[in-house]
Design a protein around this motif. Structure first.
Motif, PDB file in Angstrom:
ATOM      1  N   MET A 103     -13.382  40.091 -10.200  1.00  0.00           N
ATOM      2  CA  MET A 103     -12.616  40.029  -8.963  1.00  0.00           C
ATOM      3  C   MET A 103     -11.166  39.760  -9.321  1.00  0.00           C
ATOM      4  O   MET A 103     -10.814  38.656  -9.722  1.00  0.00           O
ATOM      5  CB  MET A 103     -13.165  38.924  -8.062  1.00  0.00           C
ATOM      6  N   GLY A 104     -10.357  40.782  -9.169  1.00  0.00           N
ATOM      7  CA  GLY A 104      -8.961  40.712  -9.589  1.00  0.00           C
ATOM      8  C   GLY A 104      -8.183  39.562  -8.996  1.00  0.00           C
ATOM      9  O   GLY A 104      -7.386  38.923  -9.658  1.00  0.00           O
ATOM     10  N   GLY A 105      -8.377  39.275  -7.732  1.00  0.00           N
ATOM     11  CA  GLY A 105      -7.634  38.208  -7.083  1.00  0.00           C
ATOM     12  C   GLY A 105      -8.413  36.913  -6.991  1.00  0.00           C
ATOM     13  O   GLY A 105      -8.035  36.017  -6.240  1.00  0.00           O
ATOM     14  N   ALA A 106      -9.484  36.802  -7.756  1.00  0.00           N
ATOM     15  CA  ALA A 106     -10.348  35.628  -7.634  1.00  0.00           C
ATOM     16  C   ALA A 106      -9.621  34.335  -7.967  1.00  0.00           C
ATOM     17  O   ALA A 106      -9.883  33.304  -7.352  1.00  0.00           O
ATOM     18  CB  ALA A 106     -11.589  35.783  -8.507  1.00  0.00           C
ATOM     19  N   GLY A 107      -8.723  34.376  -8.930  1.00  0.00           N
ATOM     20  CA  GLY A 107      -7.991  33.158  -9.273  1.00  0.00           C
ATOM     21  C   GLY A 107      -7.148  32.675  -8.116  1.00  0.00           C
ATOM     22  O   GLY A 107      -7.154  31.488  -7.772  1.00  0.00           O
ATOM     23  N   THR A 108      -6.433  33.587  -7.494  1.00  0.00           N
ATOM     24  CA  THR A 108      -5.619  33.233  -6.328  1.00  0.00           C
ATOM     25  C   THR A 108      -6.513  32.799  -5.176  1.00  0.00           C
ATOM     26  O   THR A 108      -6.217  31.829  -4.474  1.00  0.00           O
ATOM     27  CB  THR A 108      -4.745  34.434  -5.899  1.00  0.00           C
ATOM     28  N   PHE A 109      -7.613  33.495  -4.983  1.00  0.00           N
ATOM     29  CA  PHE A 109      -8.577  33.150  -3.938  1.00  0.00           C
ATOM     30  C   PHE A 109      -9.098  31.729  -4.164  1.00  0.00           C
ATOM     31  O   PHE A 109      -9.117  30.909  -3.245  1.00  0.00           O
ATOM     32  CB  PHE A 109      -9.724  34.160  -3.941  1.00  0.00           C
ATOM     33  N   ALA A 110      -9.480  31.423  -5.390  1.00  0.00           N
ATOM     34  CA  ALA A 110      -9.979  30.086  -5.722  1.00  0.00           C
ATOM     35  C   ALA A 110      -8.906  29.027  -5.474  1.00  0.00           C
ATOM     36  O   ALA A 110      -9.208  27.931  -4.981  1.00  0.00           O
ATOM     37  CB  ALA A 110     -10.452  30.036  -7.175  1.00  0.00           C
ATOM     38  N   GLU A 111      -7.669  29.355  -5.799  1.00  0.00           N
ATOM     39  CA  GLU A 111      -6.572  28.412  -5.539  1.00  0.00           C
ATOM     40  C   GLU A 111      -6.440  28.131  -4.045  1.00  0.00           C
ATOM     41  O   GLU A 111      -6.271  26.978  -3.633  1.00  0.00           O
ATOM     42  CB  GLU A 111      -5.246  28.975  -6.065  1.00  0.00           C
ATOM     43  N   ASN A 160      -6.818  26.268   2.341  1.00  0.00           N
ATOM     44  CA  ASN A 160      -5.965  27.180   3.092  1.00  0.00           C
ATOM     45  C   ASN A 160      -6.564  27.451   4.466  1.00  0.00           C
ATOM     46  O   ASN A 160      -7.673  27.972   4.579  1.00  0.00           O
ATOM     47  CB  ASN A 160      -5.802  28.478   2.301  1.00  0.00           C
ATOM     48  N   THR A 161      -5.848  27.099   5.500  1.00  0.00           N
ATOM     49  CA  THR A 161      -6.370  27.249   6.864  1.00  0.00           C
ATOM     50  C   THR A 161      -6.407  28.703   7.317  1.00  0.00           C
ATOM     51  O   THR A 161      -7.188  29.042   8.205  1.00  0.00           O
ATOM     52  CB  THR A 161      -5.535  26.421   7.862  1.00  0.00           C
ATOM     53  N   GLY A 215      -7.252  41.491   8.660  1.00  0.00           N
ATOM     54  CA  GLY A 215      -5.824  41.209   8.799  1.00  0.00           C
ATOM     55  C   GLY A 215      -5.482  39.775   8.457  1.00  0.00           C
ATOM     56  O   GLY A 215      -4.513  39.505   7.731  1.00  0.00           O
ATOM     57  N   THR A 216      -6.276  38.844   8.944  1.00  0.00           N
ATOM     58  CA  THR A 216      -6.006  37.431   8.682  1.00  0.00           C
ATOM     59  C   THR A 216      -6.295  37.079   7.232  1.00  0.00           C
ATOM     60  O   THR A 216      -5.514  36.373   6.587  1.00  0.00           O
ATOM     61  CB  THR A 216      -6.822  36.538   9.640  1.00  0.00           C
ATOM     62  N   PHE A 217      -7.409  37.589   6.682  1.00  0.00           N
ATOM     63  CA  PHE A 217      -7.757  37.348   5.283  1.00  0.00           C
ATOM     64  C   PHE A 217      -6.620  37.836   4.383  1.00  0.00           C
ATOM     65  O   PHE A 217      -6.165  37.120   3.494  1.00  0.00           O
ATOM     66  CB  PHE A 217      -9.064  38.061   4.931  1.00  0.00           C
ATOM     67  N   THR A 218      -6.148  39.042   4.626  1.00  0.00           N
ATOM     68  CA  THR A 218      -5.069  39.620   3.824  1.00  0.00           C
ATOM     69  C   THR A 218      -3.792  38.798   3.935  1.00  0.00           C
ATOM     70  O   THR A 218      -3.091  38.568   2.939  1.00  0.00           O
ATOM     71  CB  THR A 218      -4.827  41.078   4.244  1.00  0.00           C
ATOM     72  N   SER A 219      -3.512  38.309   5.142  1.00  0.00           N
ATOM     73  CA  SER A 219      -2.280  37.526   5.335  1.00  0.00           C
ATOM     74  C   SER A 219      -2.316  36.190   4.592  1.00  0.00           C
ATOM     75  O   SER A 219      -1.268  35.621   4.302  1.00  0.00           O
ATOM     76  CB  SER A 219      -2.009  37.303   6.823  1.00  0.00           C
ATOM     77  N   ALA A 220      -3.494  35.711   4.255  1.00  0.00           N
ATOM     78  CA  ALA A 220      -3.605  34.457   3.507  1.00  0.00           C
ATOM     79  C   ALA A 220      -2.963  34.576   2.129  1.00  0.00           C
ATOM     80  O   ALA A 220      -2.596  33.564   1.523  1.00  0.00           O
ATOM     81  CB  ALA A 220      -5.063  34.039   3.366  1.00  0.00           C
ATOM     82  N   PHE A 221      -2.812  35.802   1.638  1.00  0.00           N
ATOM     83  CA  PHE A 221      -2.277  36.019   0.299  1.00  0.00           C
ATOM     84  C   PHE A 221      -0.801  36.388   0.299  1.00  0.00           C
ATOM     85  O   PHE A 221      -0.248  36.752  -0.735  1.00  0.00           O
ATOM     86  CB  PHE A 221      -3.107  37.093  -0.420  1.00  0.00           C
ATOM     87  N   THR A 222      -0.144  36.273   1.447  1.00  0.00           N
ATOM     88  CA  THR A 222       1.285  36.564   1.544  1.00  0.00           C
ATOM     89  C   THR A 222       2.053  35.667   0.568  1.00  0.00           C
ATOM     90  O   THR A 222       1.876  34.452   0.560  1.00  0.00           O
ATOM     91  CB  THR A 222       1.786  36.339   2.981  1.00  0.00           C
ATOM     92  N   ALA A 254       1.617  35.523  -2.596  1.00  0.00           N
ATOM     93  CA  ALA A 254       0.853  35.257  -3.824  1.00  0.00           C
ATOM     94  C   ALA A 254       1.075  36.387  -4.826  1.00  0.00           C
ATOM     95  O   ALA A 254       1.373  37.520  -4.448  1.00  0.00           O
ATOM     96  CB  ALA A 254      -0.627  35.135  -3.508  1.00  0.00           C
ATOM     97  N   SER A 255       0.924  36.068  -6.098  1.00  0.00           N
ATOM     98  CA  SER A 255       1.120  37.084  -7.127  1.00  0.00           C
ATOM     99  C   SER A 255      -0.014  38.105  -7.138  1.00  0.00           C
ATOM    100  O   SER A 255       0.175  39.244  -7.538  1.00  0.00           O
ATOM    101  CB  SER A 255       1.245  36.436  -8.503  1.00  0.00           C
ATOM    102  N   ARG A 256      -1.192  37.701  -6.700  1.00  0.00           N
ATOM    103  CA  ARG A 256      -2.341  38.604  -6.648  1.00  0.00           C
ATOM    104  C   ARG A 256      -3.016  38.455  -5.300  1.00  0.00           C
ATOM    105  O   ARG A 256      -2.970  37.400  -4.683  1.00  0.00           O
ATOM    106  CB  ARG A 256      -3.334  38.276  -7.760  1.00  0.00           C
ATOM    107  N   THR A 257      -3.667  39.522  -4.881  1.00  0.00           N
ATOM    108  CA  THR A 257      -4.364  39.519  -3.605  1.00  0.00           C
ATOM    109  C   THR A 257      -5.843  39.742  -3.845  1.00  0.00           C
ATOM    110  O   THR A 257      -6.223  40.680  -4.561  1.00  0.00           O
ATOM    111  CB  THR A 257      -3.820  40.641  -2.692  1.00  0.00           C
ATOM    112  N   ALA A 258      -6.677  38.903  -3.277  1.00  0.00           N
ATOM    113  CA  ALA A 258      -8.116  39.104  -3.360  1.00  0.00           C
ATOM    114  C   ALA A 258      -8.488  40.257  -2.454  1.00  0.00           C
ATOM    115  O   ALA A 258      -7.863  40.484  -1.421  1.00  0.00           O
ATOM    116  CB  ALA A 258      -8.858  37.842  -2.957  1.00  0.00           C
ATOM    117  N   GLY A 259      -9.494  40.983  -2.830  1.00  0.00           N
ATOM    118  CA  GLY A 259      -9.876  42.147  -2.054  1.00  0.00           C
ATOM    119  C   GLY A 259     -11.306  42.125  -1.589  1.00  0.00           C
ATOM    120  O   GLY A 259     -11.804  41.120  -1.066  1.00  0.00           O
TER     121      GLY A 259
END
Length: 141
Positions: A1-9, A15-16, A41-48, A50-55
């Motif tokens: 999972m490419g964005g898993a690190g950012t997702f885990a962070e 993150n609300t 839309g909301t899930f994607t906006s959580a990564f605004t 961030a260096s990587r985006t979870a998908g």
């Protein structure tokens, strides 16, 4: 999972916005495509910012945890099997077309629309979509 690190962070930071995303999907009853789109839309906006985006994988994992009767997690280990079973090219699946490529075909299947059984198979039926992960998963490596 490419964005898993950012997702885990984001999870670690409580993150609300991720919570808002999953709250777009109701706990019970029908889930509409509009509700799914609100989640995306909301899930994607959580990564605004961030260096990587979870998908697809982390997003669908969250969805399958909340509503295993509706959603299946799509990941590297099950994409080929799901693609063959649901008639889509495995290289084309992404979060934005998950509803069309995965959810709609599942919801049209006779097994999905069978009446809810009584007895010990009720719990299995309640997780019937999420169980596709176990059916089609092949270890990558």
């Amino acid at each position: 999972m490419g964005g898993a690190g950012t997702f885990a962070e984001l999870i670690g930071q409580k993150n609300t916005v991720l919570g808002d995303a999953i709250d777009a999907v109701p706990k019970r009853g029908t889930v509409t495509e509009a509700q799914f789109d609100a989640f995306v839309g909301t899930f994607t906006s959580a990564f605004t910012g961030a260096s990587r985006t979870a998908g697809l994988a982390p997003a669908t994992r969250l969805l399958a945890m909340k509503r295993p009767d509706i959603f299946v997690c799509v990941n590297g280990g099950n994409t080929a099997g799901l693609a063959e079973a649901l008639s889509f090219a495995p290289t084309t699946i992404k979060l934005e077309n998950y509803w069309e490529r995965v959810i709609q075909p599942i919801q049209q299947a006779p097994w999905y629309n069978a009446p809810r059984p009584v007895g010990r198979n009720m719990e299995l039926w309640d997780a019937r979509a999420a169980m596709l992960d176990a059916i089609y998963y092949e270890p990558v490596g």
